[in-house]
Write an enzyme that holds these catalytic residues in place. Structure first.
Site, PDB file in Angstrom:
ATOM      1  N   PRO A 742      27.392 -63.098  21.970  1.00 44.80           N
ATOM      2  CA  PRO A 742      27.328 -61.833  21.209  1.00 44.80           C
ATOM      3  C   PRO A 742      25.939 -61.242  21.145  1.00 44.80           C
ATOM      4  CG  PRO A 742      28.609 -63.485  20.048  1.00 44.80           C
ATOM      5  CD  PRO A 742      27.974 -64.176  21.203  1.00 44.80           C
ATOM      6  N   GLU A 743      24.912 -62.071  21.310  1.00 45.85           N
ATOM      7  CA  GLU A 743      23.540 -61.561  21.224  1.00 45.85           C
ATOM      8  C   GLU A 743      23.265 -60.499  22.293  1.00 45.85           C
ATOM      9  OE1 GLU A 743      23.528 -65.884  19.876  1.00 45.85           O
ATOM     10  OE2 GLU A 743      24.448 -64.679  21.459  1.00 45.85           O
ATOM     11  N   VAL A 744      23.937 -60.607  23.452  1.00 47.34           N
ATOM     12  CA  VAL A 744      23.686 -59.696  24.564  1.00 47.34           C
ATOM     13  C   VAL A 744      24.048 -58.263  24.183  1.00 47.34           C
ATOM     14  CG1 VAL A 744      24.326 -59.134  26.955  1.00 47.34           C
ATOM     15  CG2 VAL A 744      24.010 -61.522  26.245  1.00 47.34           C
TER      16      VAL A 744
END
Length: 760
Positions: A742-744
């Site tokens: 999810p960080e992307v």
């Protein structure tokens, strides 16, 4: 015409030489509290006297007797003082080293705990001080069987106290420990006494588990009694003040109120056993510490910082009982009653060796209130004295063996200490009458047995004896037994021995227990073997027979020693003769307490399906070479926490330590493999950093392990969960698996897992 044709086992013992007896005082809870054994003999002009057979296993006790006056009275007094010194040693438990060990753990020795728990002026009637004495010498000394039990006042309420002594084999339970606790529970149940348990025990002594674990008078009976006592409405308080391990953990939890001190442990299996059984590594506090049970499991009602705080809380809780309030409201000066003779005069009445005849009425005059005796059938059945009397104003029935020779119009001379048909009939009738009027009965035993011989049989001695035994067996009023001298054979039964349910049974130092006397036993064995030799059945020389006679006599001398019986629980306490009245006053107070009538019932209660959390990493051995590790937080989609990651690392290490291990399979329970950090825990910035660091360490551990690692992925494998998957050697994914970082989406790099992506 001879009155005696034959001396049989279980019957009359006419010439047993009295073996020296030993005396136990009641426990002095604070070290200087009033005791039931406080006699100190004169110190001048004494010489040593050997009182025990030189080859006896019972320690030889050297007592002092006056060189100028060797009266049995002085000898008995001096002997009592010597035994009191030995009792002081028993009360020290594990000794100075054990006490120092307790203090290093911020715990008080058991007798100091009692001193703080009991009221300042309360005497403490100790039960079983001599328990296990000389019984388990192969395992060392076990003073008082490693547990202190007795009755004392807490906030003016008489309570049964059962307290483990952790200085004696870490408070482990030996066979006699169990029997002592069960006896204390029974007394408390029959007398409606609240029970206070001070728990500090490592559990069953494993080398002797076969003698402690399974039977109806063994370890499990304690917990059964807990349940029955609770159902009867008798309050039970448990204070865990040290270890409380394995099956012993049920004891406090079956009580009404549970207190636990900081640093104590309550668990079915300790950290080492948990690791061996399921591979889980956990510290003692997290597994079963006081704070955990107070905050998480909810098992403990009161969390206390130390022993003094815990004991203070106990006193406060006992003070809430209705009985405490009633006592304070009715506390008025009571009338003082006195006996006709000073209690100390018993030493001039009885002899140390037991050969002197005495009038039992003189003995009773030192015990009962002056002028209160109404003798029942005084001119009939004279070898047993039966009487109505009062002890400190409390009405009682008395059944006592008469030691004087008496003359009857029907049978002529009858020997003292022997039960004849007429005396058995009288005693049975008297016991039935006491039950009719609900009078407690006090038995004074100094009995050699039932009369035997032709005349005795023709008089119906068996029928009369059976009548007396029947009356004692079915008596429902409280019974207290005082063993003054001999307690031989069936005489023990008829005069309410231990098998006949006395509420309390105490003994003087002159008491002797046996089926027959030592001289009779050795003579009987000698005669039987001699006849066998004469018939040619045995090839035994006269010298061998004499040697056997000596061995049998020596064995009986040792086994009739009252300490031998006290070690095995045949008596509750050994008391000084001059303390008999004081002891009986207190015991009568206990046995006449009102029984609880009403009971609290709740009916059927719904319970939780599970009250204890499952392990958050499950370990399963599929084969000797393959271990499956399952992340087990399905309700949180196996989100990562410090606790889960710690258990995962520990489980991987355990697998690596197994020489035959080859493969680890990682999977998740429920609908997801792992959804990364637990956002609830990550809300705390400090915990978030610690969890992130733990994730990094876990990925390194997985990637560097010598074992082949396989991730069996289904559902979501997100963020840190994807990292765990990436660190494995192989990944097997279900068709609908979703893997992502999810960080992307937010323009961030998944820094923790980037290192492992090329390898994957």
């Amino acid at each position: 015409m001879s009155k005696i044709a034959l001396i049989l086992p279980c019957f009359v013992n006419l010439r047993c030489p009295r073996n020296p007896r030993f005396l136990s005082s009641s426990f002095n809870a604070a070290g200087n509290r009033r005791s039931f054994c406080d006699y100190s003999p004169p110190q001048d002009g004494f010489a040593e006297a050997n009182l025990i057979h030189p080859r006896s296993r019972i320690n030889r006790v050297r007592v002092m007797s006056r060189t100028s006056a060797s009266s049995s009275s002085e000898l008995l007094r001096a002997h009592c003082a010597a035994i009191a010194n030995e009792e002081s040693v028993l009360r020290e438990g594990g000794g100075k080293a054990g006490h120092e060990r307790q203090r290093k753990m911020n715990r008080l020795p058991v007798r100091e705990r009692l001193g703080r728990l009991l009221d300042k002026e309360s005497p403490f009637f100790e039960i079983g001080l001599w328990a296990a004495y000389k019984m388990y010498e192969q395992w060392g000394k076990i003073p008082a069987a490693g547990v202190v039990a007795g009755i004392g006042d807490v906030e003016d309420v008489p309570c049964m106290i059962i307290a483990n002594d952790a200085t004696v084999k870490a408070g482990s339970f030996f066979p006699q420990t169990t029997k002592k606790v069960i006896r204390a529970q029974r007394i408390a149940f029959e007398c409606s006494l609240p029970i206070i348990y001070l728990v500090d025990s490592a559990g069953v002594f494993l080398p002797m588990q076969d003698e402690i674990f399974p039977d109806e008078d063994d370890f499990g009976r304690i917990f059964r009694n807990n349940s029955v006592i609770s159902a009867a409405g008798i309050p039970q308080f448990a204070a865990i003040m040290g270890n409380c391990v394995a099956g012993g953990a049920y004891l406090p939890v079956l009580c009404d109120k549970i207190l636990m001190t900081k640093g104590s442990g309550l668990y079915l299996a300790g950290p080492s056993l948990v690791k061996a059984a399921i591979g889980q590594i956990v510290d003692a506090e997290e597994l079963g510490g006081a704070q955990m049970h107070a905050e998480i499991s909810g098992t403990v009602d009161f969390f206390e910082k130390d022993d003094p705080s815990c004991l203070k809380r106990l006193r406060s809780l006992v003070g809430l009982l209705p009985e405490a309030k009633e006592f304070k409201m009715s506390k008025t000066p009571k009338e003082t009653f006195k006996p006709a003779k000073e209690p100390d005069t018993v030493y001039d009445l009885i002899s140390f060796e037991g050969q002197r005849n005495y009038d039992t009425r003189d003995l009773l005059a030192t015990v009962i209130d002056e002028g209160s005796m109404d003798e029942y059938k005084a001119d009939y059945g004279k070898t047993i004295v039966t009487a109505y009397a009062r002890i400190n104003g409390r009405p009682v029935g008395i059944v006592a063996n008469q030691r004087l020779q008496v003359r009857t119009k029907k049978e002529g001379i009858q020997m003292g200490g022997v039960i004849y048909s007429d005396s058995a009939d009288k005693a049975a009738r008297f016991i039935m009458d006491c039950n009719q009027t609900t009078l407690p009965i006090v038995f004074f035993q100094d009995v050699t047995g039932f009369m035997v011989g032709r005349d005795a049989e023709q008089s119906g001695i068996i029928r009369s004896g059976a009548k007396l035994v029947n009356a004692v067996s079915n008596s429902i009023v409280p019974k207290i037994t005082v063993v003054v001298g001999g307690s031989f054979g069936a005489g023990n039964y008829a005069m309410c021995g231990k098998a006949y349910d006395p509420r309390f049974i105490v003994a003087w130092p002159t008491a002797r227990y046996a089926v027959m006397g030592a001289a009779q036993a050795s003579d009987t064995v000698f005669a039987i073997l001699a006849r066998a030799r004469d018939r040619g059945d045995k090839k035994t020389t006269h010298e061998e027979l004499e040697e056997l006679r000596v061995k049998v006599k020596q064995s009986y001398d040792e086994q009739t020693d009252i300490r031998y019986g006290a070690a095995r629980g045949w008596v509750d306490a050994i008391i000084q003769p001059h303390e008999t009245r004081d002891v009986l006053i207190r015991l009568l107070q206990y046995v006449t307490r009102p029984k609880l009538q009403a009971h609290f019932h709740t009916g059927v209660i719904q319970v939780n399906v599970s009250t204890s959390p499952m392990p958050i990493v499950l370990i399963e051995k599929q084969t000797p070479q393959i271990t499956v590790l399952t992340l087990n937080r399905p309700e949180r989609r196996n989100a990562l926490t410090i606790e889960l990651l710690s258990e995962l690392n520990a489980a991987i290490k355990i697998a690596c330590d197994q020489p035959d291990e080859r493969v680890i399979i990682l999977r998740g329970a429920g609908a997801a493999f792992c959804t990364g950090l637990d956002l609830k825990e990550a809300a705390d910035q400090t915990k978030a950093h610690a969890t992130a660091e733990m994730v990094a360490n876990t990925l390194i551990t997985i990637s560097q392990t010598r074992l082949t690692t396989i991730a069996a992925v289904h559902g979501a494998a997100v963020a840190g969960g994807a990292g765990i998957m990436s660190a494995c050697d192989f990944v097997v994914a279900a068709q609908r698996t979703k893997i992502g970082y999810p960080e992307v989406r937010r323009g961030l790099v998944a820094g923790l897992v980037m290192t492992f992506l090329p390898d994957w």
